[in-house]
Design an enzyme around this catalytic site. Structure first.
Site, short mmCIF file in Angstrom:
data_model
loop_
_atom_site.label_atom_id
_atom_site.label_comp_id
_atom_site.label_asym_id
_atom_site.label_seq_id
_atom_site.Cartn_x
_atom_site.Cartn_y
_atom_site.Cartn_z
N VAL A 33 43.12 33.47 20.62
CA VAL A 33 42.15 33.74 19.56
C VAL A 33 40.74 33.46 20.07
CG1 VAL A 33 43.76 33.27 17.69
CG2 VAL A 33 42.43 31.40 18.66
N GLY A 36 37.16 37.31 22.16
CA GLY A 36 36.25 38.46 22.12
C GLY A 36 36.92 39.79 22.33
N ASP A 72 43.96 46.29 19.72
CA ASP A 72 43.73 44.85 19.80
C ASP A 72 44.89 44.12 19.14
OD1 ASP A 72 42.71 42.32 19.95
OD2 ASP A 72 41.36 42.56 18.24
N GLY A 75 45.39 37.00 18.47
CA GLY A 75 45.90 35.92 19.29
C GLY A 75 46.66 34.85 18.54
N LEU A 427 80.70 22.78 -2.01
CA LEU A 427 80.27 21.53 -1.41
C LEU A 427 81.46 20.64 -1.04
CD1 LEU A 427 77.34 20.66 -3.84
CD2 LEU A 427 77.10 21.42 -1.47
N SER A 428 81.22 19.71 -0.14
CA SER A 428 82.23 18.69 0.14
C SER A 428 82.50 17.92 -1.14
CB SER A 428 81.70 17.73 1.21
OG SER A 428 82.62 16.70 1.45
N SER A 500 81.60 26.34 4.48
CA SER A 500 80.95 27.60 4.87
C SER A 500 79.63 27.80 4.12
CB SER A 500 81.88 28.80 4.66
OG SER A 500 82.48 28.78 3.38
#
Length: 593
Positions: A33, A36, A72, A75, A427-428, A500
Site C-alpha cells: 500500500v 504510488g 492496479d 496492496g 452435541l455431546s 459431526s
C-alpha cells in the site's frame, strides 16, 4: 447441479484485465500500500483518452508500437483474489516499491503470486526517488534485495529495474535529468519494446467446449494452437475422433482459427460431447485425470481443511473436489516450505487434490486455461481458492474402478431391506448414542441387518490417530462417511452416531450414498441441558481448559438446517425418540409394514 449453481458468477468482484484481441500487452501493477501505483498508472496514460469499456481500476494507453492495458492491484490483504485473477492473464508485472521503505511482505507475496501464475517478466519500479534525493545507493540496495528474493522464485525470467518518480514523471515517458547515473530506458520506452512469452499459437490445438448446437457445432475459446477446416480432432476425455467440417466466428465462416479466437466448430459426424470437454488435435490431445499435484492460493477468511469438499471450476467444467493432503505451505518472506494442516487467508500451499470426474488438462506452465482453476464454497457460492495444476498423480493413472457382478442391489435384496445411512448428529450428551442403540435393538427384533458406528468407539480403532482440531474432525467424518458407504453397498442399514459439528462434512457424507438413502437425524438438546447431564465429565474438563476444541465450548456446532428428522430430548424420552425415527423409516419405505 442446480440451476442456481449453474448460473452463479464466480468471477472476481473487481476489475479483471480485458482480453480484447487488439491489446498487445497486458500488465498488472502490484506491491504494498501507499507505493504510488495509481499515480504511476495515471502518469503512463497522461494525455490519452481512457476507453470507457475498460474495467474499473485499469487504464489503457498507447506507445509507438503497442496498445497496452494496465490494472492496479491494491496492496491490502484483501487484494490477493483480484491479483490472482489478473495475473493469470497478464504478460508483465510492474512491481512498485517505495524507495523509502524498500521490500515489504506484501511486495514479496504479490511478486511470488504473479510468477506462480505465469508472469515471467517483471519491471521493478522503485518509486518516490525524489523523496530519497534520487539516491543511486538507495536504488541499488532495493534492487539487490529484490534480486536475492527473486533468485528463490521459480518462473521470473527477466527483471528490469527502473528508478522513477511517478508524481514528477521521472523516467516515465522520458529519461530523468535528476538521475543521470541511470543508463536504462524510461518505463514507456521499455514497455514499447519488451518481448514477452505469450505465443499460444505454437502449442497443439485445444478448445474447451462451452456450448453445443443442433447442427453439430461446438463453441468455445481456442486456448492453444490453430485449427483448420478438415483437421482431425479428438474429444477429451471421451476419446472419440472426428474431422472439422466447418469453422465459424460470430459473423463469418473461417478457414482457420487461432488461439484467442472464439469460434464454433462443426464436425463431420455426431459424437458425444459435453460442456467442459476439450476438442484437441487428434495427434496431441491433453491428458485427463482425477487426482493432481496443485498449488493453491487461499482467498477466504474461512480456513481450508483437508477432506472438506468444494466445487471446482476449470473454465466451463464444474465438478466436486477434495483437497486430500497439504504437502507444505510457503513463507513468502523466507521462501521456506512449512508444514500445515489447514490454509488461512492468503496462504499458498502445494497440495494433492481429488476431483469426482476425469478432467482434461495441461500443466499450468504450458496452458493457463487448461491448468488453472477456482475452488468455490458449496454453501456460500463464494470463491475461496485459486490454483494451478502441476501434474497428474501417478495413482490416478494406475487405479481403476473394478466392475462387480454382485452389486449393492443384489446384496440388499438378499437381506430383504433397503440400505440407508441414519446419521445422528448433536452435541455431546444430547443422547445420540442412546437413541441409536435403542433403535438398532428394535430393528434387530424385526430381522433388519444393521450396524451402529459410534463416535467414541471408532476413535479407539480406525480413527485413533485423529485429535479434535477442526481439520481432524473433518477427516474423522470423511472416513466414517466412506465406511458407511461401503456398508450400504453391503445392503446394511447403518446407524451413525457422531457429533459431526460441521454442515459441510454432513453434506459430504450425504453425497457419498445414492439420493434418498441418507437420513439426517438432529438430536436437538440445548447446550445447558447437555452440560447438566455430562455423564462423562467432559464439559467440566472443557470449562477448566483441560480439553481443548470441545464442541459447544470452544469449537462451534453447526446445527442442521433441514434434517429429515428432528428429535427433542427434553420433550421426548430416548425410547420415544427411537420410536419416532422407526415410524419415519416405515413411512418412507425403508421398513416393511
Amino acid at each position: 447441479m442446480s440451476d442456481n449453481e449453474e448460473k452463479r458468477d464466480v468471477s472476481p468482484d473487481i476489475g479483471v484485465i480485458d482480453l480484447k484481441e487488439e491489446v498487445d500487452l497486458r500488465i498488472i501493477t502490484c506491491g504494498d500500500v501507499e507505493t504510488g501505483k495509481s499515480t504511476l498508472i495515471d502518469a503512463l496514460g497522461a494525455g490519452q483518452k481512457q476507453d470507457a469499456t475498460i474495467s474499473r481500476g485499469s487504464r489503457n494507453f498507447e506507445t509507438k508500437r503497442r496498445t497496452i492495458i494496465v490494472l492496479d492491484v491494491s496492496g491490502d490483504e484483501q487484494s490477493i483474489h483480484n491479483l490472482s485473477a489478473n495475473a493469470a492473464t497478464a504478460d508483465l508485472a510492474i512491481v512498485v516499491i517505495d524507495a523509502r521503505t524498500g521490500m515489504q511482505t506484501q511486495t514479496r507475496r504479490h511478486a511470488y503470486i504473479a510468477a506462480l501464475l505465469g508472469v515471467r517478466c517483471v519491471v521493478l519500479a522503485v518509486n518516490k526517488m525524489d523523496l530519497v534525493d534520487y539516491s543511486q545507493k538507495a536504488f541499488d540496495e532495493i534492487v539487490g534485495d529484490f534480486n536475492t528474493f527473486a533468485a528463490g522464485v521459480d518462473g521470473i525470467n527477466h527483471i528490469e529495474p527502473i528508478p522513477i518518480s511517478a508524481l514528477h514523471g521521472d523516467n516515465i515517458a522520458t529519461s530523468s535529468s535528476a538521475m543521470t547515473w541511470f543508463e536504462g530506458p524510461a518505463l514507456k520506452d521499455y514497455l514499447d519494446t519488451v518481448e514477452v512469452e505469450n505465443d499460444l499459437s505454437s502449442q497443439p490445438f485445444s478448445m474447451q467446449v462451452v456450448n453445443g448446437s443442433n447442427d453439430r457445432g461446438y463453441s468455445g475459446l481456442v486456448n492453444g494452437g490453430t485449427i483448420n477446416s478438415g483437421d482431425a480432432i479428438r474429444v477429451v476425455p471421451g476419446g472419440h475422433q472426428a474431422n472439422v467440417k466447418r469453422l465459424m466466428s460470430a459473423d463469418e465462416e473461417l478457414n482457420q482459427a487461432r488461439a484467442g479466437q472464439s469460434v464454433t466448430i462443426a464436425l463431420d459426424r455426431e459424437i458425444e460431447i459435453s460442456r467442459g470437454d476439450v476438442l484437441a488435435a487428434a495427434d496431441a490431445p491433453p491428458q485427463a485425470a482425477d487426482q493432481f499435484d496443485v498449488v493453491i492460493l487461499w482467498v477466504s477468511d474461512t480456513a481450508m481443511l483437508p477432506g472438506r469438499r468444494y466445487d471446482i471450476k476449470i473454465g466451463a467444467l464444474e465438478a466436486r473436489a477434495t483437497i486430500t493432503r497439504i504437502k507444505h505451505s510457503v513463507d513468502v518472506d523466507s521462501m521456506e516450505k512449512l508444514a500445515a494442516n489447514q490454509l488461512d487467508l492468503n496462504d499458498i500451499a502445494e497440495c494433492n487434490i481429488s476431483v469426482d470426474c476425469l478432467v482434461p488438462f495441461r500443466p499450468y506452465s504450458e496452458n493457463r486455461d487448461l491448468g488453472g482453476f477456482t475452488l468455490i464454497d458449496r454453501q456460500t457460492n463464494e470463491t475461496v481458492g485459486m490454483g494451478l495444476i502441476h501434474f497428474a498423480l501417478r495413482r490416478a493413472e494406475n487405479v481403476h474402478r473394478q466392475a462387480m457382478d454382485v452389486d449393492r442391489d443384489v446384496r440388499a435384496e438378499l437381506k430383504n431391506q433397503k440400505p440407508a445411512v441414519l446419521w445422528f448428529t448433536g452435541l455431546s450428551g444430547s443422547g445420540k448414542s442412546t437413541i441409536a442403540n435403542i433403535l438398532e435393538k428394535r430393528l434387530a427384533v424385526q430381522g433388519q441387518h444393521t450396524i451402529l458406528l459410534d463416535g467414541d468407539n471408532v476413535r479407539h480403532g480406525l480413527n485413533r490417530d485423529l485429535g479434535f482440531t477442526d481439520a481432524d474432525r473433518v477427516e474423522n467424518i470423511r472416513r466414517i462417511g466412506e465406511v458407511a458407504r461401503l456398508m450400504t453397498d453391503a445392503g446394511l442399514m447403518v446407524l451413525v452416531s457422531f457429533i459431526s459439528p460441521f454442515i459441510a462434512e454432513r453434506r459430504m457424507a450425504r453425497a457419498m450414498v445414492p439420493e434418498g438413502e441418507f437420513v439426517e437425524i438432529h438430536v436437538d438438546t440445548p447446550l445447558d441441558v447437555a452440560e447438566q447431564r455430562d455423564v462423562k465429565g467432559l464439559y467440566k474438563k472443557a470449562r477448566e481448559g483441560v480439553i481443548k476444541n470441545f464442541t459447544g465450548i470452544d469449537s462451534p456446532y453447526e446445527a442442521p438446517e433441514n434434517p429429515e428428522i428432528a428429535v427433542n430430548t427434553i420433550e421426548q424420552t430416548a425410547e420415544e425418540a427411537a420410536v419416532s425415527v422407526e415410524a419415519y423409516l416405515r413411512a418412507k419405505g425403508f421398513l416393511a409394514d
